[in-house]
Design a protein around this motif. Structure first.
Motif, PDB file in Angstrom:
ATOM      1  N   SER A   1       0.838  -1.197   0.000  1.00 14.97           N
ATOM      2  CA  SER A   1       0.000   0.000   0.000  1.00 14.97           C
ATOM      3  C   SER A   1       0.871   1.244   0.000  1.00 14.97           C
ATOM      4  N   GLY A   2       0.480   2.194  -0.821  1.00 17.75           N
ATOM      5  CA  GLY A   2       1.272   3.399  -0.986  1.00 17.75           C
ATOM      6  C   GLY A   2       2.294   3.283  -2.092  1.00 17.75           C
ATOM      7  N   GLY A   3       2.490   2.052  -2.605  1.00 21.16           N
ATOM      8  CA  GLY A   3       3.474   1.885  -3.653  1.00 21.16           C
ATOM      9  C   GLY A   3       2.853   2.068  -5.014  1.00 21.16           C
ATOM     10  N   THR A   4       3.711   2.253  -6.011  1.00 19.72           N
ATOM     11  CA  THR A   4       3.200   2.324  -7.365  1.00 19.72           C
ATOM     12  C   THR A   4       3.836   1.213  -8.193  1.00 19.72           C
ATOM     13  N   ALA A   5       3.468   1.220  -9.466  1.00 19.87           N
ATOM     14  CA  ALA A   5       3.941   0.164 -10.346  1.00 19.87           C
ATOM     15  C   ALA A   5       5.465   0.142 -10.400  1.00 19.87           C
ATOM     16  N   PRO A   6       6.033  -1.052 -10.525  1.00 19.78           N
ATOM     17  CA  PRO A   6       7.498  -1.159 -10.436  1.00 19.78           C
ATOM     18  C   PRO A   6       8.214  -0.694 -11.694  1.00 19.78           C
ATOM     19  N   ILE A   7       8.007   0.548 -12.068  1.00 22.30           N
ATOM     20  CA  ILE A   7       8.776   1.143 -13.154  1.00 22.30           C
ATOM     21  C   ILE A   7       9.408   2.391 -12.567  1.00 22.30           C
ATOM     22  N   ILE A   8      10.734   2.436 -12.624  1.00 25.61           N
ATOM     23  CA  ILE A   8      11.427   3.482 -11.880  1.00 25.61           C
ATOM     24  C   ILE A   8      11.039   4.857 -12.406  1.00 25.61           C
ATOM     25  N   ALA A   9      10.646   5.738 -11.507  1.00 21.09           N
ATOM     26  CA  ALA A   9      10.273   7.093 -11.876  1.00 21.09           C
ATOM     27  C   ALA A   9      10.840   8.036 -10.831  1.00 21.09           C
ATOM     28  N   GLU A  10      10.843   9.296 -11.165  1.00 28.09           N
ATOM     29  CA  GLU A  10      11.331  10.266 -10.194  1.00 28.09           C
ATOM     30  C   GLU A  10      10.297  10.459  -9.092  1.00 28.09           C
ATOM     31  N   ASN A  11      10.746  10.903  -7.963  1.00 28.76           N
ATOM     32  CA  ASN A  11       9.930  11.204  -6.772  1.00 28.76           C
ATOM     33  C   ASN A  11       9.112  10.016  -6.295  1.00 28.76           C
ATOM     34  N   VAL A  12       9.524   8.819  -6.606  1.00 31.31           N
ATOM     35  CA  VAL A  12       8.795   7.666  -6.105  1.00 31.31           C
ATOM     36  C   VAL A  12       9.782   6.803  -5.351  1.00 31.31           C
TER      37      VAL A  12
ATOM     38  N   PRO B   1      14.486   1.148 -16.602  1.00 26.80           N
ATOM     39  CA  PRO B   1      13.500   1.560 -15.594  1.00 26.80           C
ATOM     40  C   PRO B   1      12.485   0.484 -15.224  1.00 26.80           C
ATOM     41  N   ASN B   2      12.107  -0.357 -16.187  1.00 24.14           N
ATOM     42  CA  ASN B   2      11.034  -1.300 -15.884  1.00 24.14           C
ATOM     43  C   ASN B   2      11.592  -2.517 -15.150  1.00 24.14           C
ATOM     44  N   MET B   3      11.288  -2.579 -13.848  1.00 26.83           N
ATOM     45  CA  MET B   3      11.843  -3.679 -13.048  1.00 26.83           C
ATOM     46  C   MET B   3      11.315  -5.021 -13.488  1.00 26.83           C
ATOM     47  N   VAL B   4      10.058  -5.025 -13.959  1.00 22.57           N
ATOM     48  CA  VAL B   4       9.489  -6.310 -14.361  1.00 22.57           C
ATOM     49  C   VAL B   4      10.308  -6.899 -15.497  1.00 22.57           C
ATOM     50  N   THR B   5      10.662  -6.048 -16.446  1.00 24.73           N
ATOM     51  CA  THR B   5      11.472  -6.545 -17.552  1.00 24.73           C
ATOM     52  C   THR B   5      12.837  -6.996 -17.071  1.00 24.73           C
ATOM     53  N   SER B   6      13.433  -6.239 -16.138  1.00 21.74           N
ATOM     54  CA  SER B   6      14.777  -6.642 -15.734  1.00 21.74           C
ATOM     55  C   SER B   6      14.742  -7.940 -14.953  1.00 21.74           C
ATOM     56  N   VAL B   7      13.691  -8.141 -14.142  1.00 23.48           N
ATOM     57  CA  VAL B   7      13.612  -9.421 -13.438  1.00 23.48           C
ATOM     58  C   VAL B   7      13.328 -10.540 -14.428  1.00 23.48           C
ATOM     59  N   LEU B   8      12.425 -10.239 -15.373  1.00 25.92           N
ATOM     60  CA  LEU B   8      12.011 -11.270 -16.332  1.00 25.92           C
ATOM     61  C   LEU B   8      13.173 -11.714 -17.202  1.00 25.92           C
ATOM     62  N   ALA B   9      13.906 -10.748 -17.728  1.00 25.36           N
ATOM     63  CA  ALA B   9      14.875 -11.088 -18.769  1.00 25.36           C
ATOM     64  C   ALA B   9      16.297 -11.186 -18.253  1.00 25.36           C
ATOM     65  N   SER B  10      16.533 -10.747 -17.011  1.00 31.47           N
ATOM     66  CA  SER B  10      17.920 -10.823 -16.572  1.00 31.47           C
ATOM     67  C   SER B  10      18.087 -11.668 -15.318  1.00 31.47           C
ATOM     68  N   TYR B  11      17.443 -11.244 -14.217  1.00 29.76           N
ATOM     69  CA  TYR B  11      17.630 -12.005 -12.976  1.00 29.76           C
ATOM     70  C   TYR B  11      17.065 -13.413 -13.113  1.00 29.76           C
ATOM     71  N   ARG B  12      15.880 -13.500 -13.727  1.00 28.52           N
ATOM     72  CA  ARG B  12      15.218 -14.790 -13.801  1.00 28.52           C
ATOM     73  C   ARG B  12      15.097 -15.257 -15.247  1.00 28.52           C
ATOM     74  N   ALA B  13      16.100 -14.975 -16.029  1.00 31.50           N
ATOM     75  CA  ALA B  13      16.028 -15.325 -17.446  1.00 31.50           C
ATOM     76  C   ALA B  13      15.912 -16.821 -17.633  1.00 31.50           C
TER      77      ALA B  13
ATOM     78  N   PHE C   1      -4.634   8.580 -14.769  1.00 25.59           N
ATOM     79  CA  PHE C   1      -4.492   9.957 -14.310  1.00 25.59           C
ATOM     80  C   PHE C   1      -4.732  10.069 -12.815  1.00 25.59           C
ATOM     81  N   LEU C   2      -5.669   9.251 -12.336  1.00 22.56           N
ATOM     82  CA  LEU C   2      -6.036   9.349 -10.923  1.00 22.56           C
ATOM     83  C   LEU C   2      -4.882   8.908 -10.039  1.00 22.56           C
ATOM     84  N   THR C   3      -4.148   7.862 -10.453  1.00 23.17           N
ATOM     85  CA  THR C   3      -3.030   7.401  -9.649  1.00 23.17           C
ATOM     86  C   THR C   3      -1.774   8.188  -9.935  1.00 23.17           C
ATOM     87  N   GLY C   4      -1.875   9.165 -10.839  1.00 22.75           N
ATOM     88  CA  GLY C   4      -0.749  10.052 -11.039  1.00 22.75           C
ATOM     89  C   GLY C   4       0.344   9.505 -11.927  1.00 22.75           C
ATOM     90  N   ARG C   5       0.108   8.373 -12.586  1.00 22.51           N
ATOM     91  CA  ARG C   5       1.127   7.895 -13.518  1.00 22.51           C
ATOM     92  C   ARG C   5       0.489   7.651 -14.875  1.00 22.51           C
TER      93      ARG C   5
END
Lengths: 116, 287, 107, 94
Positions: free
Chosen positions: A54-65, B94-106, D53-57
């Motif tokens: 909870s409070g987290g966002t999707a695991p794609i690295i972004a600024e200010n997250v 940036p996309n962790m899912v891709t890095s886990v999918l294709a690198s750590y857990r390839a 938009f609501l979740t800001g991403r």
């Protein structure tokens, strides 16, 4: 409040039981496969919901997250979905073969034909 | 989306909404829709009771599970923080899912791709490796009866952007949601749209059957040979650091190649499965 | 300036929401398939465009705007086509509009 | 301020989706069900966009785009298969 803490598991269980019910109570093989698919989807949801923080966002690295959800279940389920469709296709082609050699896709009729 | 699983939502959107129901319907079209339902299994009531008991037991079992969204659940504690905190520096995408999918857990992913490939082979061997010498597919007859001019034009307009979009998804998977699995499915969906409007015969001319069979195996081979190259260079299997001196560049190259292999295999297997399903649709004999 | 954009986007979003709501009420309430497809098809296109335009106004310049325009284009292409295909398929399968059914039965 | 309208839109979309499901269950012909499914699909596209938009991403519009494409393909495909099924088993046609 326990209802709001565990509701994801309950949704999963309800979905899972719907799939289970279809599998055991229908004799049409295609309906059984649909039931299995529903069951499979419920397992996907179970995995994904355990990855949420909870409070987290999707695991794609972004600024200010700083808080990200757990990427590991996403990876597992991502591949599982595609594998799931491949295996479903395999099951469906088995049904087609059964229809070709038995002339029916009803389980009880197939059993009758085997015994006689 | 509320569970932050963008990549999974992507895959499910592509698979669950597109390919899967179409395959079901193709099976129904083959098997014949109106089966007489003679007698269902013993009684639905017994099944319902069984299901109810199992469900209640499972619900009791959830009572000591960690709460939804809890940050200290066991699943969040072990290997995930490492992926989350270090993947940015180690892999550099940036996309962790891709890095886990294709690198750590390839290695896992290689297994999954092989499973998909095997399922494709299974479907083909069950439904027959027809090499399409007879030009009388039932679906072509139906299409000839009813050409759907408007839909053909719209399909012609839409298919190139869809193919382009699938390539975008394929190569943008490092930065946003996407990757080989999704791209393959979207590509296959475009071809399916084409097949449904221009006929199997024409589609077989566009997409050569033998060619995609070879290509499907080449995708898996590409994946495996990446591992072999790193093995022969004295590193571990699927260790990408042999490709370049800079570790991040090396990871980039490795992930790109592997995603390409995945994408090719998934697209080809999905197309093969769909083709072998719809070529089995036949006119039902009147008995 | 930003206030104007905000108000415009709010108007677009609210009108769009109202339109999809009216459309789905039509789908629920109308008596036969052809009137339902009318309700759905007409409101769907405008409502979707309005909501997406509202989002575009929030988004501002950038890749997001481009993607929203792409989605809008796709919806404008596919939604009427899908409605057309549905109507044509239903007509070919022999489904007659509500009023016509009785007439044919009496003949 | 803007968020409020986004939330209103989200809730409307959810209500609309529920109503479309009712039509999908009730629909007397298969075309009613496909129509409701199509309606549901376009609403999902809008919902994903608004939720982004609501979740800001809002970077995740790709998912909405995919859904729009695949929804169209599957609606058209379902119609094609309805046609095929009807023609492949002529004796069932009443």
């Amino acid at each position: 409040m326990i209802v709001f803490e565990l509701f994801n598991y309950w949704i999963v269980i309800v979905l899972m039981m719907i799939g289970f019910f279809i599998v055991i109570s229908r004799s049409n093989l295609i309906k059984k496969i649909i039931g299995l698919n529903i069951f499979q989807t419920s397992v996907f949801i179970l995995y994904i919901s355990t990855g949420k923080i909870s409070g987290g966002t999707a695991p794609i690295i972004a600024e200010n997250v700083t808080v990200y959800s757990n990427p590991l279940p996403h990876v597992l389920i991502l591949t599982a979905i595609v594998v799931g469709i491949a295996t479903t296709a395999l099951a469906l082609s088995l049904v087609i073969r059964i229809k070709a050699s038995y002339g029916t896709v009803e389980e009880n009729e197939i059993l009758q034909r085997d015994q006689s | 989306m509320s569970m932050d699983a963008v990549d999974v939502a992507f895959t499910e959107a592509a698979v669950g909404a597109g390919i899967s129901p179409l395959l079901m319907l193709a099976t129904l079209a083959i098997v014949g829709r109106y089966q007489k339902t003679s007698a269902t299994l013993p009684s639905p009531a017994a099944a319902f009771i069984l299901v109810f008991i199992t469900g209640s037991l499972l619900i009791v079992g959830t009572l000591d599970m960690p709460a939804f969204g809890a940050a200290d659940a066991p699943a969040q504690l072990h290997v995930a923080p490492r992926y989350i905190h270090l993947s940015g520096e180690e892999i550099g995408i940036p996309n962790m899912v891709t890095s886990v999918l294709a690198s750590y857990r390839a290695y896992d992913t290689l297994g999954e791709v092989v499973v998909i490939f095997t399922a494709g082979i299974g479907v083909l061997s069950l439904l027959g490796f027809s090499n399409s010498q007879n030009n009388a597919y039932f679906i072509d007859k139906i299409i000839a009866q009813d050409e759907h001019k408007i839909l053909r034009i719209v399909a012609k307009i839409l298919i190139p952007p869809i193919l382009l979009f699938s390539l975008y998804v394929q190569f943008h998977g490092d930065f946003g949601p996407g990757g080989g699995f999704q791209a393959g499915v979207i590509f296959a969906a475009a071809i399916i749209l084409y097949t449904l409007f221009f006929g199997l015969e024409v589609a077989r001319k566009v997409i050569n059957q033998t060619f995609i069979r070879v290509l499907a195996s080449l995708g898996v081979l590409l994946y495996g040979s990446v591992g072999l190259v790193s093995l022969l260079s004295g590193k571990n299997y699927l260790d990408y650091h042999v490709f370049a001196d800079d570790p991040q560049t090396a990871q980039h190259i490795g992930i790109l190649v592997i995603e390409l292999g995945v994408g090719i295999t998934v697209a080809c297997v999905m197309m093969l499965i769909f083709f072998s399903f719809i070529e089995n649709i036949k006119q039902e004999e009147v008995r | 300036m930003s206030l104007v954009v905000d108000i415009l986007s709010a108007i677009c979003l609210l009108t769009g929401s109202f339109l999809i709501l009216s459309g789905v009420i039509g789908v629920i309430r109308f008596p036969d398939f052809y009137t339902r497809i009318h309700a759905a098809g007409i409101t769907e296109t405008l409502a979707a465009s309005l909501i997406l335009i509202g989002l575009m106004l929030i988004a501002g310049w950038g890749l997001v705007l481009f993607k929203l325009i792409l989605i809008l284009l796709f919806i404008l292409f596919t939604s009427p086509t899908a409605s057309h295909a549905l109507g044509k398929a239903a007509w070919k399968s022999g489904l007659k509009p509500h009023g016509l059914v009785n007439k044919h039965d009496e003949d | 301020m803007n968020n409020m309208f986004l939330i209103v839109t989200t809730i409307t979309l959810l209500v609309v989706m529920a109503l479309a499901l009712i039509r999908a269950f009730a629909g007397p012909t298969v075309f009613d069900r496909v129509l409701a499914g199509n309606l549901f699909g376009t609403k999902v596209v809008l919902l994903i966009a608004v939720m982004g938009f609501l979740t800001g991403r809002p970077d995740f519009l790709d998912v909405a785009l995919t859904y729009a494409l695949i929804n169209f393909i599957s609606v058209i495909g379902i119609l094609r298969f309805v046609e095929i099924t009807r023609k492949s088993s002529p004796k069932e046609q009443s």
